[in-house]
Design an enzyme around this catalytic site. Structure first.
Site: not given
Ligand code: ATP
Ligand code: MG
Length: 565
Positions: A266, A39, A276
């Site tokens: 994760r 995102e 984020k």
């Molecule tokens: P955050 O919680 O940091 O905002 P998010 O999951 O909301 O992370 P996205 O931009 O939606 O952020 O994530 C994009 C991709 O990265 C998704 O497929 C998510 O599963 C993966 N991802 C996010 N954080 C991790 C992590 N700590 N380890 C592995 N994959 C991750």
């Molecule tokens: Mg997300």
């Protein structure tokens, strides 16, 4: 060939096993197509790197394709700056395997809308007037069935008309949703008539004000995957309970491509926060110097610290891919870059906290050129010339007026070797009026050039130095962990993770470095003898005023710490 086998052996995991199985059965026509769907609401971090390297690595090894798709279905927090930086970081992390083409979920909005209409026509979706709070109250709890919405049995015509008016912006935010008609008693709460669209009068970073309704993640994500022909949609464990819904939506649209969702654990790292939202808060609140602050776990921060993409990939390969959540020691990430730089970084000398040495018996105007090896384990890296003269700097820590037992460095009456130069002996200490040391006087053994005593006498200590007349002033930035505790997010009620920030995470030092580093190339990496591995800061470094970031110390201080426990 053999090397390739062992390499892919080390990358074996349950996801690759599933792909192999699908390839054997020809389920996806022997194609492998993965994606990374961020995102664009912040910079990506080392956790995202795990997903990027996993997805792109699989595409690369199977001769498949890899998409970067921005999941820009949530208009309010998204920004072009984030898009541009994510593209750049993914190119860097994948060493150019990803070429820079960006796909956007928002480009699929018209198709998604059509499919939603198709679901309404099939009697599988309805417009609901419950408020968000009512929707969640009606949903019920695990083990207890929910209640059906009073709007659930609207006619197809009524639903079509209302949905179109939602789209046209005739209703205020929150007044209506489009919901899937599944089962309000389903044991999986995600299946209890989930919301597909919500009304949001917001401006979108690419679509402007064209849309007044925005699709929810569960509805949108599988469709995005399907449109792109993704074969294996790899996501983190929290989506495991959403998989039945992912499949349900696609199954309601006969004939469209149906990817396989696969979940993995994760990445969590000790001494780090990885959301984020929190990283944005650290940036906005001025707790760090921007997204690329070298203490940040963002890719841009880790890059600026001096990590290489290959060291991040080797760290990720090393920890593997699992089905259960755990926290990885930060020390493992540090080891990956340390191992790489031990091989590759050329050696140099720098003095962080200088104390002046005056060599009484060295001729006043004489300057000799010493030869120092650029990499002791790699003679092919050659030697460099180091000017040596009567006045030099050594590290304050390498001199003690009253040495503790087993102190093999410089002390009154004691001898020490100056790396690649001479053996010197401390003869006296010159003090300032306030009692601090002004200079340490030594004599040198003119027969010991190169560092060996002519009579074979044993010199235990070797210390680093720079010529006081030739050294270049440099700013050196020493980093410690951004947080002072291993689990910064573990805080008691009423407390905030920011209270766990480490006040000593950055120390700036005015140091002296050997003369050739005046022109050190931005982005080059060095081992400063006995001090660690350093990166020439690409933003702040200037000719004759270099700035070095310490990437990592020479030894694994974490291993030592855990042994102590
Ligand atoms: P955050 O919680 O940091 O905002 P998010 O999951 O909301 O992370 P996205 O931009 O939606 O952020 O994530 C994009 C991709 O990265 C998704 O497929 C998510 O599963 C993966 N991802 C996010 N954080 C991790 C992590 N700590 N380890 C592995 N994959 C991750
Ligand atoms: Mg997300």
């Amino acid at each position: 060939m053999e090397k390739e086998n062992t390499e892919s052996e080390s990358k074996r995991n349950f996801i690759r096993d599933m792909i192999d199985h699908d390839n054997e059965t020809g389920r996806f026509g022997h194609k492998v197509h993965t994606r990374f769907p961020p995102e664009p609401n912040g910079y990506i971090h080392i956790g995202h790197a795990k997903s990027i390297c996993l997805n792109s690595g699989i595409a690369k090894d199977y001769g498949g394709e890899f998409n970067l798709r921005f999941d820009d279905t949530n208009p309010s927090k998204e920004d072009q700056e984030y898009v541009d930086n994510i593209i750049d970081d993914v190119k860097w992390l994948t060493d150019g395997f990803y070429k820079g083409k960006a796909l956007f979920a928002s480009d699929y909005f018209p198709q998604m809308y059509e499919w939603a209409v198709q679901l309404i026509k099939a009697g599988k979706a309805y417009v609901c007037d419950l408020s968000p709070e009512e929707v969640s109250r009606y949903r019920g709890e695990p083990g207890k069935p929910g209640r059906e919405s009073p709007y659930r049995n609207r006619t197809v015509e009524e639903n079509l008309a209302l949905f179109e008016r939602m789209k046209n912006g005739e209703f205020p935010d929150g007044s209506h949703t489009l919901r899937a008609k599944i089962d309000m008693a389903h044991p999986n709460l995600n299946m209890r008539d989930p919301v597909m669209y919500r009304i949001l009068h917001a401006s979108h970073h690419r679509q402007g004000n064209k849309w007044n309704i925005y699709p929810m993640y569960d509805w949108a994500h599988g469709l995005e995957d399907s449109i792109e022909g993704i074969t294996h949609s790899i996501c983190t464990l929290e989506f495991e309970d959403h998989r039945p819904l992912y499949d349900w939506f696609i199954d309601q649209l006969p004939g469209i491509h149906h990817p396989q969702q696969i979940e993995f654990a994760r990445l969590n790292l000790s001494y780090t926060v990885m959301s984020k939202r929190k990283l944005l808060e650290l940036v906005k609140g001025g707790y760090v110097d921007g997204w690329d602050d070298p203490r940040m776990p963002t890719i841009t921060g880790i890059r600026r610290r001096g990590y290489t993409a290959s060291s991040i990939r080797s760290f990720l390969d090393g920890i593997g891919v699992a089905k259960f959540n755990s926290t990885i020691e930060l020390g493992l990430l540090e080891n990956a870059i340390r191992n790489e730089l031990n091989e590759n970084a050329l050696r140099a000398m720098a003095v962080l906290k200088p104390v002046k040495i005056i060599i009484d018996n060295y001729p006043d105007g004489l300057v000799e050129e010493m030869e120092a090896s650029n990499h002791p384990q790699k003679p092919e890296s050659g030697v460099r010339k180091l000017p040596f003269c009567k006045e030099i700097y050594i590290e304050e820590d390498d001199f003690r007026e009253v040495p503790p037992p087993k102190y093999f460095r410089l002390a009154p009456g004691k001898e020490v070797r100056l790396r690649s130069a001479y053996i010197v002996k401390c003869v006296s200490v010159e003090k300032n009026a306030d009692g601090s040391i002004k200079a340490v006087h030594c004599t040198y053994d003119p027969e010991s050039r190169g560092g060996n005593a002519p009579d074979g006498r044993k010199i235990k200590g070797t210390i680093h130095w720079v010529s006081a007349r030739h050294a270049v002033k440099a700013e050196i930035r020493l980093y410690d962990t951004l947080f002072k505790v291993p689990n910064p997010e573990d805080v008691e009620e009423g407390h905030d993770y920011k209270e766990n920030l480490n006040p000593a995470s950055l120390t700036r030092v005015n140091a002296y470095v050997e003369p050739m580093l005046a022109k050190a190339e931005k982005g080059s990496r060095w081992q400063f003898e006995r001090l660690g591995y350093f990166y020439v800061d690409p933003k702040d470094s200037k000719e004759n005023a270099p700035v070095f970031n310490r990437i990592v110390t020479l030894k694994d201080t974490w291993a030592k710490l855990s042994k102590k426990k």
